[in-house]
Design a protein around this motif. Structure first.
Motif, PDB file in Angstrom:
ATOM      1  N   ALA A  97       0.935  -1.355  -0.124  1.00 55.00           N
ATOM      2  CA  ALA A  97      -0.168  -0.267   0.297  1.00 55.00           C
ATOM      3  C   ALA A  97       0.897   1.221   0.603  1.00 55.00           C
ATOM      4  CB  ALA A  97      -1.113   0.241   0.808  1.00 55.00           C
ATOM      5  N   LYS A  98       1.694   1.121   1.254  1.00 51.61           N
ATOM      6  CA  LYS A  98       2.922   2.775   0.816  1.00 51.61           C
ATOM      7  C   LYS A  98       3.649   2.729  -0.743  1.00 51.61           C
ATOM      8  CE  LYS A  98       6.151   4.836   3.923  1.00 51.61           C
ATOM      9  NZ  LYS A  98       7.526   4.030   4.561  1.00 51.61           N
ATOM     10  N   LYS A  99       4.219   1.475  -1.096  1.00 53.04           N
ATOM     11  CA  LYS A  99       4.514   1.982  -2.830  1.00 53.04           C
ATOM     12  C   LYS A  99       2.972   2.115  -3.390  1.00 53.04           C
ATOM     13  CE  LYS A  99       7.241  -1.045  -6.027  1.00 53.04           C
ATOM     14  NZ  LYS A  99       6.546  -0.184  -7.007  1.00 53.04           N
ATOM     15  N   LEU A 100       2.630   1.493  -3.764  1.00 58.21           N
ATOM     16  CA  LEU A 100       1.706   2.263  -4.463  1.00 58.21           C
ATOM     17  C   LEU A 100       0.809   3.072  -4.470  1.00 58.21           C
ATOM     18  CD1 LEU A 100      -1.064  -0.642  -4.428  1.00 58.21           C
ATOM     19  CD2 LEU A 100       0.553  -0.272  -6.395  1.00 58.21           C
ATOM     20  N   ARG A 101       0.386   4.243  -2.748  1.00 64.99           N
ATOM     21  CA  ARG A 101       0.424   5.406  -2.726  1.00 64.99           C
ATOM     22  C   ARG A 101       1.549   6.487  -3.512  1.00 64.99           C
ATOM     23  NH1 ARG A 101       0.235   4.925   2.507  1.00 64.99           N
ATOM     24  NH2 ARG A 101      -1.807   3.989   2.849  1.00 64.99           N
ATOM     25  N   GLY A 102       3.078   5.922  -3.306  1.00 68.42           N
ATOM     26  CA  GLY A 102       4.007   6.819  -3.459  1.00 68.42           C
ATOM     27  C   GLY A 102       4.082   6.904  -4.779  1.00 68.42           C
ATOM     28  N   ASP A 103       4.212   5.430  -5.684  1.00 71.35           N
ATOM     29  CA  ASP A 103       3.908   5.483  -6.419  1.00 71.35           C
ATOM     30  C   ASP A 103       2.679   6.616  -8.109  1.00 71.35           C
ATOM     31  OD1 ASP A 103       5.527   3.755  -7.238  1.00 71.35           O
ATOM     32  OD2 ASP A 103       4.893   1.872  -7.675  1.00 71.35           O
ATOM     33  N   LEU A 104       1.564   6.639  -6.925  1.00 72.23           N
ATOM     34  CA  LEU A 104       0.706   7.225  -7.583  1.00 72.23           C
ATOM     35  C   LEU A 104       0.764   8.798  -7.061  1.00 72.23           C
ATOM     36  CD1 LEU A 104      -2.539   4.761  -6.235  1.00 72.23           C
ATOM     37  CD2 LEU A 104      -2.127   5.403  -7.823  1.00 72.23           C
ATOM     38  N   ALA A 106       3.617  10.111  -7.001  1.00 72.89           N
ATOM     39  CA  ALA A 106       4.341  10.528  -8.581  1.00 72.89           C
ATOM     40  C   ALA A 106       3.779  10.043  -9.730  1.00 72.89           C
ATOM     41  CB  ALA A 106       5.105   9.793  -8.468  1.00 72.89           C
ATOM     42  N   ILE A 107       2.587   9.813  -9.981  1.00 75.42           N
ATOM     43  CA  ILE A 107       2.127  10.298 -11.177  1.00 75.42           C
ATOM     44  C   ILE A 107       0.928  11.058 -11.712  1.00 75.42           C
ATOM     45  CG2 ILE A 107      -0.320   8.455 -12.024  1.00 75.42           C
ATOM     46  CD1 ILE A 107       0.934   6.148 -11.536  1.00 75.42           C
ATOM     47  N   VAL A 108       0.357  12.093 -10.542  1.00 72.65           N
ATOM     48  CA  VAL A 108      -0.239  12.933 -10.150  1.00 72.65           C
ATOM     49  C   VAL A 108       0.597  14.403 -10.143  1.00 72.65           C
ATOM     50  CG1 VAL A 108      -1.465  14.416  -8.344  1.00 72.65           C
ATOM     51  CG2 VAL A 108      -2.159  12.050  -8.482  1.00 72.65           C
ATOM     52  N   LYS A 109       2.461  13.893 -10.055  1.00 67.36           N
ATOM     53  CA  LYS A 109       2.534  15.322 -10.015  1.00 67.36           C
ATOM     54  C   LYS A 109       3.263  15.086 -11.669  1.00 67.36           C
ATOM     55  CE  LYS A 109       5.182  15.155  -5.516  1.00 67.36           C
ATOM     56  NZ  LYS A 109       6.088  15.086  -4.845  1.00 67.36           N
ATOM     57  N   ILE A 110       2.811  14.027 -12.313  1.00 71.70           N
ATOM     58  CA  ILE A 110       3.628  13.932 -13.425  1.00 71.70           C
ATOM     59  C   ILE A 110       2.581  15.075 -14.326  1.00 71.70           C
ATOM     60  CG2 ILE A 110       3.890  12.850 -15.706  1.00 71.70           C
ATOM     61  CD1 ILE A 110       5.807  11.012 -13.514  1.00 71.70           C
ATOM     62  N   ILE A 111       1.271  14.409 -13.655  1.00 72.31           N
ATOM     63  CA  ILE A 111       0.083  14.947 -14.529  1.00 72.31           C
ATOM     64  C   ILE A 111       0.094  16.573 -14.228  1.00 72.31           C
ATOM     65  CG2 ILE A 111      -2.587  15.154 -14.714  1.00 72.31           C
ATOM     66  CD1 ILE A 111      -2.381  11.320 -14.424  1.00 72.31           C
TER      67      ILE A 111
END
Length: 116
Positions: A97-104, A106-111
């Motif tokens: 969950a922590k890894k997925l939260r970090g990945d998401l 990062a995706i939001v920042k890119i968007i």
């Protein structure tokens, strides 16, 4: 041994070619196959060993560890066993969950960075 051998664009390499590329006798390559279970080149119908690029890179890493760094066979086996366990280690649900939260995030920042 600082210069890396040049691998061509071939998919498979026979043991003689790998021997020349790595500057190791064929009997050493066969011995390492028996010692390191993770080093197992495919075999052709004629029972010839067929190495792929990853196999050759593994051989070169083993060679470096044994000859340049001075590790023992047992030391190299332990290293690869730890490396394999670390790569196959399952994440706990909380870690996932922590890894997925970090990945998401990062995706939001890119968007956000690409939004007008």
């Amino acid at each position: 041994m600082g210069i890396e051998p040049r691998l061509g664009s071939k998919v498979f390499y026979k043991i003689g070619e790998v021997s020349q590329l790595t500057k190791l006798p064929a009997y050493v390559l066969r011995f390492w196959e028996s010692e390191f279970k993770f080093l197992s080149p495919k075999k052709s119908r004629g029972n010839q060993r067929l190495y792929i690029r990853r196999d050759i890179e593994t051989v070169l890493e083993i060679k470096r560890m044994l000859y340049e760094e001075g590790h023992t066979l047992e030391g190299v086996k332990r290293y690869w066993a730890r490396r394999g366990r670390a790569a196959s280690r399952k994440l706990t649900p909380q870690e996932l969950a922590k890894k997925l939260r970090g990945d998401l995030q990062a995706i939001v920042k890119i968007i956000d960075a690409h939004s007008p």
